[in-house]
Design a protein around this motif. Structure first.
Motif, PDB file in Angstrom:
ATOM      1  N   ALA A 164      44.160  45.881  35.193  1.00 17.43           N
ATOM      2  CA  ALA A 164      44.335  47.198  35.811  1.00 17.43           C
ATOM      3  C   ALA A 164      45.826  47.529  35.840  1.00 17.43           C
ATOM      4  CB  ALA A 164      43.755  47.211  37.219  1.00 17.43           C
ATOM      5  N   ASP A 165      46.150  48.750  35.464  1.00 21.15           N
ATOM      6  CA  ASP A 165      47.532  49.210  35.279  1.00 21.15           C
ATOM      7  C   ASP A 165      48.088  49.736  36.605  1.00 21.15           C
ATOM      8  OD1 ASP A 165      49.911  50.339  34.461  1.00 21.15           O
ATOM      9  OD2 ASP A 165      49.022  51.625  32.917  1.00 21.15           O
ATOM     10  N   MET A 166      48.961  48.948  37.228  1.00 21.30           N
ATOM     11  CA  MET A 166      49.529  49.360  38.511  1.00 21.30           C
ATOM     12  C   MET A 166      50.701  50.317  38.361  1.00 21.30           C
ATOM     13  SD  MET A 166      47.587  48.041  40.793  1.00 21.30           S
ATOM     14  CE  MET A 166      46.287  48.441  39.601  1.00 21.30           C
ATOM     15  N   ARG A 167      51.216  50.483  37.126  1.00 21.91           N
ATOM     16  CA  ARG A 167      52.222  51.524  36.878  1.00 21.91           C
ATOM     17  C   ARG A 167      51.556  52.889  36.965  1.00 21.91           C
ATOM     18  NH1 ARG A 167      53.814  49.579  30.952  1.00 21.91           N
ATOM     19  NH2 ARG A 167      51.583  50.070  30.853  1.00 21.91           N
ATOM     20  N   ALA A 168      50.452  53.034  36.242  1.00 17.10           N
ATOM     21  CA  ALA A 168      49.739  54.315  36.259  1.00 17.10           C
ATOM     22  C   ALA A 168      49.154  54.596  37.636  1.00 17.10           C
ATOM     23  CB  ALA A 168      48.629  54.303  35.204  1.00 17.10           C
ATOM     24  N   ALA A 169      48.750  53.539  38.354  1.00 16.13           N
ATOM     25  CA  ALA A 169      48.223  53.736  39.706  1.00 16.13           C
ATOM     26  C   ALA A 169      49.302  54.290  40.627  1.00 16.13           C
ATOM     27  CB  ALA A 169      47.687  52.409  40.253  1.00 16.13           C
ATOM     28  N   TYR A 170      50.497  53.743  40.543  1.00 18.62           N
ATOM     29  CA  TYR A 170      51.606  54.275  41.350  1.00 18.62           C
ATOM     30  C   TYR A 170      51.877  55.732  40.992  1.00 18.62           C
ATOM     31  CZ  TYR A 170      56.334  55.169  42.983  1.00 18.62           C
ATOM     32  OH  TYR A 170      57.426  55.745  43.581  1.00 18.62           O
ATOM     33  N   GLU A 215      62.747  44.822  33.715  1.00 17.55           N
ATOM     34  CA  GLU A 215      63.173  45.163  32.355  1.00 17.55           C
ATOM     35  C   GLU A 215      62.983  46.627  31.995  1.00 17.55           C
ATOM     36  OE1 GLU A 215      62.684  41.888  29.276  1.00 17.55           O
ATOM     37  OE2 GLU A 215      61.104  41.367  30.721  1.00 17.55           O
ATOM     38  N   THR A 216      61.948  47.261  32.510  1.00 24.91           N
ATOM     39  CA  THR A 216      61.690  48.658  32.154  1.00 24.91           C
ATOM     40  C   THR A 216      62.141  49.642  33.225  1.00 24.91           C
ATOM     41  OG1 THR A 216      59.476  48.752  33.152  1.00 24.91           O
ATOM     42  CG2 THR A 216      59.642  47.896  30.885  1.00 24.91           C
ATOM     43  N   GLY A 217      62.284  49.183  34.465  1.00 24.55           N
ATOM     44  CA  GLY A 217      62.644  50.066  35.568  1.00 24.55           C
ATOM     45  C   GLY A 217      61.484  50.871  36.124  1.00 24.55           C
ATOM     46  N   ARG A 218      60.283  50.714  35.541  1.00 26.94           N
ATOM     47  CA  ARG A 218      59.128  51.465  36.028  1.00 26.94           C
ATOM     48  C   ARG A 218      58.625  50.896  37.344  1.00 26.94           C
ATOM     49  NH1 ARG A 218      54.463  53.160  31.905  1.00 26.94           N
ATOM     50  NH2 ARG A 218      53.860  54.238  33.828  1.00 26.94           N
ATOM     51  N   LYS A 219      58.135  51.768  38.203  1.00 29.64           N
ATOM     52  CA  LYS A 219      57.571  51.350  39.475  1.00 29.64           C
ATOM     53  C   LYS A 219      56.067  51.120  39.334  1.00 29.64           C
ATOM     54  CE  LYS A 219      60.933  53.483  42.591  1.00 29.64           C
ATOM     55  NZ  LYS A 219      61.114  54.439  43.725  1.00 29.64           N
ATOM     56  N   SER A 220      55.560  50.162  40.099  1.00 28.86           N
ATOM     57  CA  SER A 220      54.126  49.886  40.108  1.00 28.86           C
ATOM     58  C   SER A 220      53.718  49.417  41.491  1.00 28.86           C
ATOM     59  CB  SER A 220      53.772  48.825  39.064  1.00 28.86           C
ATOM     60  OG  SER A 220      54.420  47.602  39.353  1.00 28.86           O
ATOM     61  N   LEU A 221      52.418  49.451  41.765  1.00 30.84           N
ATOM     62  CA  LEU A 221      51.891  48.913  43.008  1.00 30.84           C
ATOM     63  C   LEU A 221      51.764  47.396  42.880  1.00 30.84           C
ATOM     64  CD1 LEU A 221      49.012  51.420  43.884  1.00 30.84           C
ATOM     65  CD2 LEU A 221      51.310  51.303  44.893  1.00 30.84           C
ATOM     66  N   GLY A 276      38.804  32.197  19.889  1.00 25.91           N
ATOM     67  CA  GLY A 276      39.984  32.389  19.048  1.00 25.91           C
ATOM     68  C   GLY A 276      40.866  33.533  19.480  1.00 25.91           C
ATOM     69  N   ASP A 277      40.343  34.447  20.322  1.00 21.80           N
ATOM     70  CA  ASP A 277      41.177  35.532  20.841  1.00 21.80           C
ATOM     71  C   ASP A 277      42.302  34.970  21.704  1.00 21.80           C
ATOM     72  OD1 ASP A 277      39.440  37.336  19.694  1.00 21.80           O
ATOM     73  OD2 ASP A 277      38.601  38.059  21.586  1.00 21.80           O
ATOM     74  N   ALA A 278      43.458  35.625  21.648  1.00 21.20           N
ATOM     75  CA  ALA A 278      44.571  35.317  22.543  1.00 21.20           C
ATOM     76  C   ALA A 278      45.121  36.624  23.080  1.00 21.20           C
ATOM     77  CB  ALA A 278      45.664  34.544  21.812  1.00 21.20           C
ATOM     78  N   VAL A 279      45.619  36.594  24.310  1.00 19.72           N
ATOM     79  CA  VAL A 279      46.254  37.769  24.911  1.00 19.72           C
ATOM     80  C   VAL A 279      47.523  37.330  25.613  1.00 19.72           C
ATOM     81  CG1 VAL A 279      43.986  38.848  25.295  1.00 19.72           C
ATOM     82  CG2 VAL A 279      45.141  37.674  27.184  1.00 19.72           C
ATOM     83  N   VAL A 280      48.420  38.279  25.812  1.00 24.07           N
ATOM     84  CA  VAL A 280      49.567  38.085  26.699  1.00 24.07           C
ATOM     85  C   VAL A 280      49.671  39.326  27.565  1.00 24.07           C
ATOM     86  CG1 VAL A 280      51.212  38.968  24.942  1.00 24.07           C
ATOM     87  CG2 VAL A 280      52.041  37.570  26.860  1.00 24.07           C
ATOM     88  N   TRP A 281      49.848  39.113  28.865  1.00 23.86           N
ATOM     89  CA  TRP A 281      49.978  40.270  29.765  1.00 23.86           C
ATOM     90  C   TRP A 281      51.193  40.136  30.656  1.00 23.86           C
ATOM     91  CZ3 TRP A 281      45.999  36.752  31.078  1.00 23.86           C
ATOM     92  CH2 TRP A 281      46.047  36.209  32.368  1.00 23.86           C
ATOM     93  N   ASP A 282      51.638  41.283  31.153  1.00 30.91           N
ATOM     94  CA  ASP A 282      52.800  41.375  32.032  1.00 30.91           C
ATOM     95  C   ASP A 282      52.311  41.354  33.472  1.00 30.91           C
ATOM     96  OD1 ASP A 282      55.125  42.051  33.431  1.00 30.91           O
ATOM     97  OD2 ASP A 282      55.860  43.338  31.815  1.00 30.91           O
ATOM     98  N   ASN A 283      52.513  40.237  34.134  1.00 33.96           N
ATOM     99  CA  ASN A 283      52.038  40.038  35.502  1.00 33.96           C
ATOM    100  C   ASN A 283      52.845  40.833  36.519  1.00 33.96           C
ATOM    101  OD1 ASN A 283      50.203  38.323  37.222  1.00 33.96           O
ATOM    102  ND2 ASN A 283      52.155  37.643  38.073  1.00 33.96           N
ATOM    103  N   ARG A 284      53.917  41.465  36.073  1.00 37.49           N
ATOM    104  CA  ARG A 284      54.765  42.242  36.970  1.00 37.49           C
ATOM    105  C   ARG A 284      54.251  43.658  37.182  1.00 37.49           C
ATOM    106  NH1 ARG A 284      59.998  40.969  33.413  1.00 37.49           N
ATOM    107  NH2 ARG A 284      58.390  41.452  31.866  1.00 37.49           N
ATOM    108  N   CYS A 285      53.223  44.059  36.410  1.00 37.43           N
ATOM    109  CA  CYS A 285      52.735  45.429  36.564  1.00 37.43           C
ATOM    110  C   CYS A 285      51.236  45.574  36.351  1.00 37.43           C
ATOM    111  CB  CYS A 285      53.483  46.383  35.632  1.00 37.43           C
ATOM    112  SG  CYS A 285      53.385  45.962  33.885  1.00 37.43           S
ATOM    113  N   LEU A 286      50.519  44.478  36.085  1.00 39.14           N
ATOM    114  CA  LEU A 286      49.067  44.527  35.918  1.00 39.14           C
ATOM    115  C   LEU A 286      48.392  43.615  36.930  1.00 39.14           C
ATOM    116  CD1 LEU A 286      48.564  44.227  32.032  1.00 39.14           C
ATOM    117  CD2 LEU A 286      48.849  46.317  33.392  1.00 39.14           C
TER     118      LEU A 286
END
Length: 285
Positions: A132-138, A196-202, A244-254
Motif C-alpha cells: 500500500a502506497d503511503m505517499r499517495a495516501a498522504y 532520498e526523494t523528499g516525499r512525505k508519506s504516512l 522464481g519471482d523476486a521483488v524489492v520494495w521501499d519500506n520507507r513509504c509502503l
C-alpha cells in the motif's frame, strides 16, 4: 540513454514490473537505472529470477548494509514437514501477524530501508503479498486531517501488535528475542519525509499505537481509520506469486502484508532486509 530493461507500471499509484534483466548479473549502469526506478515506483517486481540465496543477498546489498542477510518466511520445517497450525508455534503466530498491514522494523531503534523478497514454494491459492502506497495516501488526505497528522506521533511495538493476536513468544524460541526486546518502544512521527526523494508519506501500520496526546482507545480508533483510508484502491496492489519471482520494495513509504492461505499447504518465501540509515530512520528521542 535508454534503459537496459523494460518497465511496466502497475495499475496503481506505485509499483512496476521489470523484465529483460538478470539480477544476478547487473552491471553498474543497469543497477543505477534500477535504483532510480525503485525510488520512483517504490516496488519493483522481477518475474522468473530464481535467485540463489547468495545471489539474493548480493542483490540486496546493492541497496546498502543489511539488517539481516536472509530469513525464511515459511510454514515448512528444515526436514521438509509442515508446521502444524495446532502446534501453537511462534512461527505460525508471526506468519499470521504478518497478515496485517505493517512496515518492517518500525518497532526497532532503526526502521528498515527496504527488503528483497523471493518465492520458492507458493500455495495453490491465497498467500499473496499486498503493498500500500503511503505517499499517495498522504497526498489524498484533506487539508484539515493532513495538518492534524503532521503534528502527531505514535509508538511502535511488536509486542503490542502480536499481543493483540494473543501471542507472547515462548522463551528460547526463534522469535523470543528479535523485535520482542525489552528496550524502549520507539516513537515515530505519523508523517515521514523520505530521505532520498523528499516525499512525505504516512507512517502507520499494525505496530503503531499509543499516540501520546490521545487515550489508548482514541489512538487505536484514529490509527485504524487512517489505515482503512490509506489501504484502498488505487493505492494497493496484491501480487500473485510464481516460484522464481523476486521483488524489492521501499519500506520507507509502503506498507505490506501477506494474505491468508491454507496452512496445510507449504509456502516458502525468502526475505533479505535492508538496514535503515540511523540518521533518517531512527525514532524520536
Amino acid at each position: 540513454m535508454a534503459r537496459a530493461f523494460d518497465i511496466e507500471p502497475l495499475d496503481a499509484t506505485f509499483g512496476a514490473v521489470v523484465t529483460g534483466v538478470k539480477l544476478a548479473a547487473l552491471d553498474d549502469t543497469t543497477w543505477r537505472d534500477l535504483h532510480d526506478a525503485w525510488l520512483e515506483y517504490a516496488l519493483l517486481i522481477f518475474p522468473g529470477q530464481h535467485l540463489s540465496r547468495i545471489e539474493q543477498i548480493a542483490f540486496a546489498r546493492r541497496f546498502g548494509p543489511l539488517e539481516f542477510d536472509m530469513a525464511a518466511l515459511s510454514n515448512v520445517k528444515a526436514d521438509g514437514t509442515l508446521i502444524a497450525e495446532a502446534d501453537n508455534s511462534d512461527i505460525i503466530k508471526v506468519l499470521k501477524g504478518n497478515m496485517g498491514w505493517h512496515c518492517d522494523s518500525t518497532y526497532m531503534p532503526v526502521q528498515a530501508k527496504g527488503a528483497v523478497f523471493s518465492a520458492e514454494v507458493v500455495a495453490n491459492s491465497g498467500g499473496q503479498t499486498g503493498w500500500a502506497d503511503m505517499r499517495a495516501a498522504y497526498d489524498a488526505l484533506d487539508d484539515d486531517l493532513r495538518a492534524r497528522v503532521e503534528s502527531l506521533a505514535a509508538h511502535h511495538s511488536l509486542r503490542y501488535s502480536q499481543g493483540k493476536l494473543g501471542h507472547q513468544p515462548k522463551q528460547g524460541s526463534d522469535y523470543s528475542g528479535y523485535g520482542f526486546h525489552d528496550g524502549p518502544v520507539p516513537l515515530r512521527r505519523l508523517v515521514k519525509v523520505h530521505a532520498e526523494t523528499g516525499r512525505k508519506s504516512l507512517l502507520i501500520g499494525r505496530h503503531a499505537h499509543n499516540i501520546p496526546s490521545m487515550s489508548a482507545a482514541e489512538s487505536e480508533r484514529f490509527l485504524q481509520e487512517l489505515m482503512d483510508f490509506a489501504c484502498r484502491p488505487p493505492r494497493i496492489y496484491y501480487h500473485d506469486w510464481t516460484p522464481g519471482d523476486a521483488v524489492v520494495w521501499d519500506n520507507r513509504c509502503l506498507l505490506h502484508r501477506a494474505t491468508p492461505w491454507d496452512l496445510t499447504e507449504p509456502r516458502v518465501m525468502w526475505h533479505s532486509r535492508i538496514a535503515g540509515d540511523p540518521v533518517s530512520e531512527s525514532g524520536l528521542t
